[in-house]
Structure formats: C-alpha cells, structure tokens
Design a protein around this motif. Sequence first.
Motif, PDB file in Angstrom:
ATOM      1  N   ASP A  90       0.866  -1.183   0.000  1.00  0.00           N
ATOM      2  CA  ASP A  90       0.000   0.000   0.000  1.00  0.00           C
ATOM      3  C   ASP A  90       0.899   1.227   0.000  1.00  0.00           C
ATOM      4  OD1 ASP A  90      -2.309   1.507   0.057  1.00  0.00           O
ATOM      5  OD2 ASP A  90      -2.972   0.879   2.053  1.00  0.00           O
ATOM      6  N   LYS A 145      -4.123   5.216  -0.711  1.00  0.00           N
ATOM      7  CA  LYS A 145      -5.000   5.432   0.448  1.00  0.00           C
ATOM      8  C   LYS A 145      -5.801   6.721   0.299  1.00  0.00           C
ATOM      9  CE  LYS A 145      -4.854   5.849   5.523  1.00  0.00           C
ATOM     10  NZ  LYS A 145      -3.986   5.742   6.724  1.00  0.00           N
ATOM     11  N   SER A 167     -10.874   5.340   4.682  1.00  0.00           N
ATOM     12  CA  SER A 167      -9.447   5.085   4.835  1.00  0.00           C
ATOM     13  C   SER A 167      -9.141   4.029   5.885  1.00  0.00           C
ATOM     14  CB  SER A 167      -8.720   6.383   5.194  1.00  0.00           C
ATOM     15  OG  SER A 167      -9.215   6.923   6.410  1.00  0.00           O
ATOM     16  N   HIS A 214      -7.302   1.017   4.959  1.00  0.00           N
ATOM     17  CA  HIS A 214      -5.850   1.159   4.813  1.00  0.00           C
ATOM     18  C   HIS A 214      -5.166   1.442   6.152  1.00  0.00           C
ATOM     19  CE1 HIS A 214      -6.234   1.614   0.344  1.00  0.00           C
ATOM     20  NE2 HIS A 214      -7.401   2.134   0.680  1.00  0.00           N
ATOM     21  N   LEU A 225      -1.393   1.078   6.998  1.00  0.00           N
ATOM     22  CA  LEU A 225      -0.429   2.025   6.450  1.00  0.00           C
ATOM     23  C   LEU A 225      -0.253   3.188   7.432  1.00  0.00           C
ATOM     24  CD1 LEU A 225       1.310   2.919   3.978  1.00  0.00           C
ATOM     25  CD2 LEU A 225      -0.701   4.202   3.221  1.00  0.00           C
ATOM     26  N   PHE A 242      -7.657  -3.565  -3.271  1.00  0.00           N
ATOM     27  CA  PHE A 242      -7.589  -2.111  -3.372  1.00  0.00           C
ATOM     28  C   PHE A 242      -7.982  -1.592  -4.757  1.00  0.00           C
ATOM     29  CE2 PHE A 242      -4.080  -2.216   0.093  1.00  0.00           C
ATOM     30  CZ  PHE A 242      -5.038  -2.262   1.089  1.00  0.00           C
ATOM     31  N   ASN A 262      -2.758  -6.540   2.396  1.00  0.00           N
ATOM     32  CA  ASN A 262      -2.649  -6.849   0.969  1.00  0.00           C
ATOM     33  C   ASN A 262      -2.039  -8.245   0.842  1.00  0.00           C
ATOM     34  OD1 ASN A 262      -1.993  -7.114  -1.761  1.00  0.00           O
ATOM     35  ND2 ASN A 262      -1.535  -4.944  -1.983  1.00  0.00           N
TER      36      ASN A 262
END
Length: 453
Positions: free
Chosen positions: A92, A97, A103, A106, A109, A151, A274
């Motif tokens: 990512d 993002k 969000s 994500h 991250l 994603f 991911n």
Amino acid sequence: MKYFGYILVLFLSLNGFIKLQAQIQPDFQWGKGSYFNLDVGESVIYQDTEVKLLQLKNHFNQFKIGNDTVWLKVSRRTLPWVTGGIRIFVADNKNVKALDTKSEIHSLLQKDAIICLSNFKEPLLDPNKYLFPISFNDGFLWNAEEDSHMFSYKSKENKDYQSHGGIDIDLHDARGKEKHWVVAIENSRVVWVKTDNFKNETCVLLESESQRGIYYVYNHLYNRKVEVKEGDRLIRGEPIGNIWGDELWGHLHFAVLKSDTIPNFNSKFFCAVNFFPQLYELYFKQTYNFNKFFSKGKIQFGQRKDLHGNEKNLAAFEGYLGKGWRIGRWNTTDRVVLSALSEETNAQLWKVMFSQEKASFTNPNNWFDYEINIHNGVYRIRAKMGDSNLPSWQKIEFEGVSATTYSLQAGEFKWTPERVVKVKDGKLTVRIFVDETNKKPAGISEIVFQRAY
C-alpha cells in the motif's frame, strides 16, 4: 597509510550506524512475509541488505535494494519483484489510500508506504499449513481476473470513493449449491458468525491459530449452508460453507486482516492486509511472473459480472494475464473508466480520467494503448467502438496501422473495418486516440483477433 586507516574505521563506523538506524523488526508478519512501514528516505535491513524507499510517484514507489534501483507499483494484483535473494511487493502507499473515503481499510499504512519482504527461496505461505480458501474437489478454476481485486478503485458509489478491501473470487456457478466449498485457509478458530436472513447471507470471521492478530473474513456465504458456529476450532481445509448470490453475481469476498482488537461486522474490512501475492501462490504454487500468450481471442470490456465472472478488462497490463492497459505512473487508480447502460458496456477513455473525482489525473499522451501478448505472425483484427452513455469520438490503430475514426452518438456502437497486421515483438498493440479537448470520451467495447499465419 595512517590516514587511510582512520578513514576506513570512520567509514565502517558510519556504515554500522546507518544499519543501526534502519528498521530491522517488521510491523507485523504473516507466514514468511514481513510487512514494514517506511517513509521516503527510510531503510529496512533485511537479510543483511538495505532496502530504502527513495520516492513516490502516485501508486509507484522507487527503492534502492542493495545495489539495484527499481520502481514498483502497489501490488493490487501485481506479483512480487525478486532481487538479491529478496522477494518484495508494495502492499500500500499513501497516494492509493488518499483515493479512498473509507481510509480505515488502509489502517495498516502508517507512513508513506508499506512493503512486504521475504526470502525468495521460501514460500510466502507454507503449503503444509495453508490452503487456497476454495476446495478444488468440484473442479474449481481461478484466473485472478475479477475486477474487484485488492484495493481496486471504484468510482463514486453511495457518496463514497471506495477501494476494495479484499479479493472477490468468482463462484457464480455455485451460488446456493453444495459446490465449490469454502474452506479454512489454515488452522483457526471461529470468532463470530453473522447472518442477514433478509439477504440469505452469512459472514464468518476466523482467527489464525498460528499468528496472533491475523483474521480471515469469509463474506457472502449462504446462511442455510454454513457448517460452523462461534467457538469452533477448524483444521486447515475444513469446510465452512457455500456461497450465496443472485442472478447477476455469486462470489466469495475474502479478506485478511491484522488487528490488535477483534474486528466486528461493521469493521470487517478495516486493517486489510494486501495478500494478493499469497493468494496467487496458494493457487498457482509460485509467485514469479509467467507470460500468457494468445493466438486468437475475443476481449470484451465492462461486461456484466454474470457473463464473464466479473472480468471487465479495465485494469493495467499484467504478464501472467497476457493483456491489459499500458497505463504508467500518471494514473493512481491503475485502471480506466467503466461505462455501462443496460446490456451495452465499454471502457471509457478521456484525456482527463476520473474528472470530478478524487482520482482525477491527466493523461500526458493523447492516446491509450491496450496490449495483448501473442505469438509473432500475421493477425486479423477489428474492434467495436462507441460509448453506452455519451456521444463519443475515437481514432484507432492496430500495430500502427490506421483502422478508422468514428464520431458516434450516445449508445451508438460500430465495428471497425478488419485490418491485417504483422507482429514482430510478441505484443499486439491497440492504440485509441482521444479528444484532446476532453469534451467527448472514446469508447471500446470489444476486440476480436486471430492469427492468419
């Protein structure tokens, strides 16, 4: 000579200091994959090799790995890169993002990018401990072409700009049937089973037995065919249930989460890991890229999910698929626009892509290339042009050979004349020129090609 010794000592001391400053411990691990958050300029020491994030360009990320410098894009459905014995993929980054209203998907991250590192000599997931989450007993086949991949960017839906938290697996032929059983990916515990009786659907959350904080989401199961209950201990490969679906789409929405707290139903896709390379490896038994080639084919763009297993041919080129759009670093979504109205669908191409959306980007060229891996030879090719929603303008070439220019009304489609082209580089390139003023889109609905000799 004395001064040289001082310089050598100083150099070695500085080198050791740099290594001490670099990150060594991963933020988390899943199987043999170690996930690290990095800001631009920061380094990781892995297998005695420095991996440094140099810069970001939209969804692309530049790294210095040992003596090599490489650009890698976020691995929505891209396989890892191997260099110096290290397998790396970008899980990512902040630009991907930023496209997402939600969000929380994500949440793993924490810096500019998150990468996964592993030893290329070892599998990402031990095949003696992990299995693909669908049973192969009924002849299940997977080609990794679903449009709802890790994603993957979705245009505005319900006032949100969304990216897909997890991977959809086509099971349309098994909806509501005892076929293609969904199974436990590893030894695990059933955390909860949530059922929506109105939709006949159930979602199951498993917790990994081997790694604390790793969870697996199995969504869109048929509530009458769920074989587990809360608290059950499952062995790798043990059946969980079958999927549900309607006349348009039946699929498993599978996700891997890393969370310090137990996810609930409303947060079932938050903190998404991911895991595309791992899923690919579980099915194909490898993570290296092999190139697929065609000698003939029919490629359709944006078709209904039930017609082609949600294969819409809107995303960037991947060698293992043998086809896709050559998009480059300028388009963070790594895909083109879908245009759909009733039965008519097409890829919609603009000079400014995704205008009035968070993902808006301008194509530095006045064309788009769609590329197909083929065996060298002479090919016959034609394409169906037009847009289902808007008046369109498009000029098209096959391997540099002009086909035609069309100005069409909304909903009007027209086949190009057939052209015969010679391919010498193993790639059949379809180039579509767009309106430089961005007043009209170009549209392509279908490509048909066949080797003549």
